[in-house]
Design a protein around this motif. Structure first.
Motif, PDB file in Angstrom:
ATOM      1  N   ASP A 107     -14.301   7.038  -9.031  1.00  0.00           N
ATOM      2  CA  ASP A 107     -14.210   7.380  -7.605  1.00  0.00           C
ATOM      3  C   ASP A 107     -15.511   7.034  -6.895  1.00  0.00           C
ATOM      4  OD1 ASP A 107     -12.731   8.777  -5.404  1.00  0.00           O
ATOM      5  OD2 ASP A 107     -14.457  10.130  -5.519  1.00  0.00           O
ATOM      6  N   ALA A 108     -16.631   7.364  -7.523  1.00  0.00           N
ATOM      7  CA  ALA A 108     -17.938   7.082  -6.925  1.00  0.00           C
ATOM      8  C   ALA A 108     -18.188   5.582  -6.842  1.00  0.00           C
ATOM      9  CB  ALA A 108     -19.041   7.756  -7.740  1.00  0.00           C
ATOM     10  N   THR A 109     -17.725   4.843  -7.836  1.00  0.00           N
ATOM     11  CA  THR A 109     -17.911   3.390  -7.823  1.00  0.00           C
ATOM     12  C   THR A 109     -17.203   2.757  -6.634  1.00  0.00           C
ATOM     13  OG1 THR A 109     -18.119   3.276 -10.234  1.00  0.00           O
ATOM     14  CG2 THR A 109     -17.487   1.252  -9.099  1.00  0.00           C
ATOM     15  N   ILE A 110     -15.964   3.155  -6.399  1.00  0.00           N
ATOM     16  CA  ILE A 110     -15.204   2.600  -5.275  1.00  0.00           C
ATOM     17  C   ILE A 110     -15.815   3.030  -3.947  1.00  0.00           C
ATOM     18  CG2 ILE A 110     -12.979   2.648  -4.081  1.00  0.00           C
ATOM     19  CD1 ILE A 110     -11.631   2.729  -6.811  1.00  0.00           C
ATOM     20  N   ASN A 111     -16.224   4.267  -3.854  1.00  0.00           N
ATOM     21  CA  ASN A 111     -16.866   4.729  -2.617  1.00  0.00           C
ATOM     22  C   ASN A 111     -18.165   3.973  -2.357  1.00  0.00           C
ATOM     23  OD1 ASN A 111     -14.846   6.576  -2.132  1.00  0.00           O
ATOM     24  ND2 ASN A 111     -15.928   8.295  -3.100  1.00  0.00           N
ATOM     25  N   SER A 112     -18.907   3.684  -3.407  1.00  0.00           N
ATOM     26  CA  SER A 112     -20.138   2.911  -3.271  1.00  0.00           C
ATOM     27  C   SER A 112     -19.837   1.501  -2.798  1.00  0.00           C
ATOM     28  CB  SER A 112     -20.872   2.877  -4.615  1.00  0.00           C
ATOM     29  OG  SER A 112     -22.040   2.092  -4.531  1.00  0.00           O
ATOM     30  N   ASN A 113     -18.759   0.915  -3.308  1.00  0.00           N
ATOM     31  CA  ASN A 113     -18.360  -0.421  -2.866  1.00  0.00           C
ATOM     32  C   ASN A 113     -17.993  -0.421  -1.385  1.00  0.00           C
ATOM     33  OD1 ASN A 113     -18.684  -1.253  -5.500  1.00  0.00           O
ATOM     34  ND2 ASN A 113     -16.494  -1.389  -5.958  1.00  0.00           N
TER      35      ASN A 113
ATOM     36  N   GLU B 134      -8.629   1.581  -9.391  1.00  0.00           N
ATOM     37  CA  GLU B 134      -9.129   2.591 -10.327  1.00  0.00           C
ATOM     38  C   GLU B 134      -8.768   2.230 -11.769  1.00  0.00           C
ATOM     39  OE1 GLU B 134      -8.859   6.420  -7.243  1.00  0.00           O
ATOM     40  OE2 GLU B 134      -7.265   6.036  -8.702  1.00  0.00           O
ATOM     41  N   VAL B 135      -7.533   1.786 -11.972  1.00  0.00           N
ATOM     42  CA  VAL B 135      -7.104   1.408 -13.319  1.00  0.00           C
ATOM     43  C   VAL B 135      -7.871   0.174 -13.790  1.00  0.00           C
ATOM     44  CG1 VAL B 135      -5.166   0.592 -14.711  1.00  0.00           C
ATOM     45  CG2 VAL B 135      -4.822   2.448 -13.064  1.00  0.00           C
ATOM     46  N   ALA B 136      -8.060  -0.795 -12.891  1.00  0.00           N
ATOM     47  CA  ALA B 136      -8.804  -2.012 -13.257  1.00  0.00           C
ATOM     48  C   ALA B 136     -10.220  -1.661 -13.704  1.00  0.00           C
ATOM     49  CB  ALA B 136      -8.842  -2.973 -12.072  1.00  0.00           C
ATOM     50  N   LEU B 137     -10.882  -0.811 -12.927  1.00  0.00           N
ATOM     51  CA  LEU B 137     -12.249  -0.419 -13.283  1.00  0.00           C
ATOM     52  C   LEU B 137     -12.275   0.377 -14.585  1.00  0.00           C
ATOM     53  CD1 LEU B 137     -13.569   0.574  -9.738  1.00  0.00           C
ATOM     54  CD2 LEU B 137     -14.341  -1.361 -11.123  1.00  0.00           C
ATOM     55  N   ALA B 138     -11.244   1.188 -14.820  1.00  0.00           N
ATOM     56  CA  ALA B 138     -11.172   1.958 -16.057  1.00  0.00           C
ATOM     57  C   ALA B 138     -11.029   1.033 -17.267  1.00  0.00           C
ATOM     58  CB  ALA B 138      -9.999   2.932 -15.999  1.00  0.00           C
ATOM     59  N   VAL B 139     -10.210  -0.003 -17.120  1.00  0.00           N
ATOM     60  CA  VAL B 139     -10.063  -0.982 -18.194  1.00  0.00           C
ATOM     61  C   VAL B 139     -11.419  -1.615 -18.506  1.00  0.00           C
ATOM     62  CG1 VAL B 139      -9.099  -3.243 -18.787  1.00  0.00           C
ATOM     63  CG2 VAL B 139      -7.626  -1.478 -17.800  1.00  0.00           C
ATOM     64  N   GLY B 140     -12.137  -1.964 -17.473  1.00  0.00           N
ATOM     65  CA  GLY B 140     -13.459  -2.557 -17.674  1.00  0.00           C
ATOM     66  C   GLY B 140     -14.432  -1.600 -18.315  1.00  0.00           C
TER      67      GLY B 140
ATOM     68  N   VAL C 136      -2.905  -8.755 -12.724  1.00  0.00           N
ATOM     69  CA  VAL C 136      -2.325  -8.036 -11.581  1.00  0.00           C
ATOM     70  C   VAL C 136      -1.822  -9.025 -10.543  1.00  0.00           C
ATOM     71  CG1 VAL C 136      -2.798  -6.495  -9.644  1.00  0.00           C
ATOM     72  CG2 VAL C 136      -3.688  -5.941 -11.899  1.00  0.00           C
ATOM     73  N   PHE C 137      -2.638 -10.016 -10.224  1.00  0.00           N
ATOM     74  CA  PHE C 137      -2.220 -10.995  -9.228  1.00  0.00           C
ATOM     75  C   PHE C 137      -1.117 -11.907  -9.763  1.00  0.00           C
ATOM     76  CE2 PHE C 137      -6.572 -10.129  -7.458  1.00  0.00           C
ATOM     77  CZ  PHE C 137      -6.121  -9.602  -6.251  1.00  0.00           C
ATOM     78  N   ASP C 138      -1.143 -12.204 -11.049  1.00  0.00           N
ATOM     79  CA  ASP C 138      -0.087 -13.028 -11.646  1.00  0.00           C
ATOM     80  C   ASP C 138       1.261 -12.322 -11.611  1.00  0.00           C
ATOM     81  OD1 ASP C 138      -1.796 -15.100 -12.197  1.00  0.00           O
ATOM     82  OD2 ASP C 138      -2.142 -14.533 -14.285  1.00  0.00           O
ATOM     83  N   ALA C 139       1.239 -10.994 -11.486  1.00  0.00           N
ATOM     84  CA  ALA C 139       2.483 -10.220 -11.495  1.00  0.00           C
ATOM     85  C   ALA C 139       3.254 -10.330 -10.188  1.00  0.00           C
ATOM     86  CB  ALA C 139       2.181  -8.752 -11.791  1.00  0.00           C
ATOM     87  N   ASP C 140       2.703 -11.038  -9.211  1.00  0.00           N
ATOM     88  CA  ASP C 140       3.401 -11.306  -7.940  1.00  0.00           C
ATOM     89  C   ASP C 140       3.897 -10.043  -7.250  1.00  0.00           C
ATOM     90  OD1 ASP C 140       3.078 -14.077  -8.173  1.00  0.00           O
ATOM     91  OD2 ASP C 140       4.873 -14.277  -9.400  1.00  0.00           O
ATOM     92  N   GLY C 141       3.030  -9.041  -7.168  1.00  0.00           N
ATOM     93  CA  GLY C 141       3.373  -7.841  -6.417  1.00  0.00           C
ATOM     94  C   GLY C 141       4.112  -6.777  -7.191  1.00  0.00           C
ATOM     95  N   ARG C 142       4.392  -7.019  -8.477  1.00  0.00           N
ATOM     96  CA  ARG C 142       5.130  -6.028  -9.271  1.00  0.00           C
ATOM     97  C   ARG C 142       4.252  -4.835  -9.677  1.00  0.00           C
ATOM     98  NH1 ARG C 142       6.928 -10.875 -11.315  1.00  0.00           N
ATOM     99  NH2 ARG C 142       5.608 -10.738 -13.176  1.00  0.00           N
ATOM    100  N   VAL C 143       2.940  -5.009  -9.604  1.00  0.00           N
ATOM    101  CA  VAL C 143       2.036  -3.881  -9.855  1.00  0.00           C
ATOM    102  C   VAL C 143       1.845  -3.164  -8.524  1.00  0.00           C
ATOM    103  CG1 VAL C 143      -0.222  -3.167 -10.702  1.00  0.00           C
ATOM    104  CG2 VAL C 143       0.907  -5.151 -11.716  1.00  0.00           C
ATOM    105  N   THR C 144       2.611  -2.098  -8.344  1.00  0.00           N
ATOM    106  CA  THR C 144       2.712  -1.459  -7.024  1.00  0.00           C
ATOM    107  C   THR C 144       1.911  -0.167  -6.895  1.00  0.00           C
ATOM    108  OG1 THR C 144       4.725  -0.348  -7.774  1.00  0.00           O
ATOM    109  CG2 THR C 144       4.988  -2.448  -6.597  1.00  0.00           C
ATOM    110  N   GLY C 145       1.281   0.276  -7.969  1.00  0.00           N
ATOM    111  CA  GLY C 145       0.521   1.512  -7.906  1.00  0.00           C
ATOM    112  C   GLY C 145       0.013   1.910  -9.279  1.00  0.00           C
ATOM    113  N   ARG C 146      -0.352   3.189  -9.421  1.00  0.00           N
ATOM    114  CA  ARG C 146      -0.999   3.661 -10.648  1.00  0.00           C
ATOM    115  C   ARG C 146      -0.113   3.469 -11.882  1.00  0.00           C
ATOM    116  NH1 ARG C 146      -2.353   8.102  -8.953  1.00  0.00           N
ATOM    117  NH2 ARG C 146      -4.574   7.753  -8.668  1.00  0.00           N
ATOM    118  N   GLU C 147       1.146   3.887 -11.816  1.00  0.00           N
ATOM    119  CA  GLU C 147       2.009   3.822 -12.999  1.00  0.00           C
ATOM    120  C   GLU C 147       2.226   2.390 -13.456  1.00  0.00           C
ATOM    121  OE1 GLU C 147       3.028   6.398 -14.874  1.00  0.00           O
ATOM    122  OE2 GLU C 147       1.656   7.466 -13.531  1.00  0.00           O
ATOM    123  N   ALA C 148       2.481   1.494 -12.516  1.00  0.00           N
ATOM    124  CA  ALA C 148       2.674   0.092 -12.875  1.00  0.00           C
ATOM    125  C   ALA C 148       1.389  -0.511 -13.433  1.00  0.00           C
ATOM    126  CB  ALA C 148       3.147  -0.705 -11.663  1.00  0.00           C
TER     127      ALA C 148
END
Length: 230
Positions: A182-188, A124-130, A145-157
């Protein structure tokens, strides 16, 4: 071999359909198979080829039925379904990061969070940034996000990371929680189900679907040739 099978067929016709005739025919067929066991292997191979051809045709038809959703512009040659909590997606992202800008421009990323609530929050955050800053910012966030090696664990991070990139945290949070995202992810998710995609990463060309990690050479073949073998 053809003469042998033909002879057995004629024998069955002559003998008719009585129980004794059928038993005799079955015995002759078994004797023929035992004398020529390669016939069984040939039949199995033919069946496998037929099943594979049928599955490939069905897969191509599913893609064609959703072509406009998958390839909304003429530049896209490959669609990648991803989940930010997926280890194989992280490995795949590292491969994509080595590609040229021209190659990356031909790859469309589709958020497909299936590994729990945290996956969806990050998506959701990624799509919002876009939505706020455009495709370039979205892709930069995606790889970060992937470069962070798992440190991005949810919305706040994820929001912290977006803020590190210079995006307004409140604006991103508001868009991330919107009905549009929400609709974008559900559509995906609906699209993935229609394509019978059940895991990530998944790569969709205009003819085939490949689920699982793919090597960089095979990804490049998909882009340059349109398809790749297993």
């Amino acid at each position: 071999m053809r003469a042998l099978i033909t002879g057995l067929t004629l024998t069955a016709t002559i003998l008719g359909t009585s129980a004794s005739a059928q038993t005799d025919f079955d015995r002759k067929v078994m004797e023929a198979i035992l004398a020529n066991p390669e016939v069984v292997l040939l039949a199995i191979e033919k069946l496998r080829e037929s099943e594979e051809a049928s599955a490939a045709a069905e897969q191509a038809q599913r893609i064609k039925s959703h072509e406009l959703e998958l390839f909304p512009d003429g530049n896209t040659r490959l669609v990648k379904f991803i989940d930010y909590r997926c280890g194989y997606c992280a490995q795949s992202a590292a491969s994509l990061a080595t590609m040229s800008p021209e190659e990356l421009d031909q790859i469309r990323l589709v958020e497909f969070p299936i590994l729990g609530a945290a996956s969806r929050e990050i998506a959701e955050v990624a799509l919002a940034v876009g939505e706020i800053a455009g495709e370039g910012a979205y892709r930069a966030f995606h790889f970060a996000v992937f470069d962070a090696d798992g440190r991005v664990t949810g919305r706040e991070a994820a929001l912290n990371l977006a803020q590190d990139f210079g995006h307004n945290r409140g604006d991103v949070a508001k868009i991330a929680a919107s009905s549009f995202i929400d609709a974008t992810i559900n559509s995906n998710r609906t699209l993935a189900r229609a394509l019978e995609i059940t895991g990530t990463p998944a790569f969709v060309s205009r003819e085939t679907i490949h689920e699982g990690l793919m090597s960089l050479p095979n990804l490049r073949r998909l882009l340059n040739e349109g398809d790749v073998g297993e």
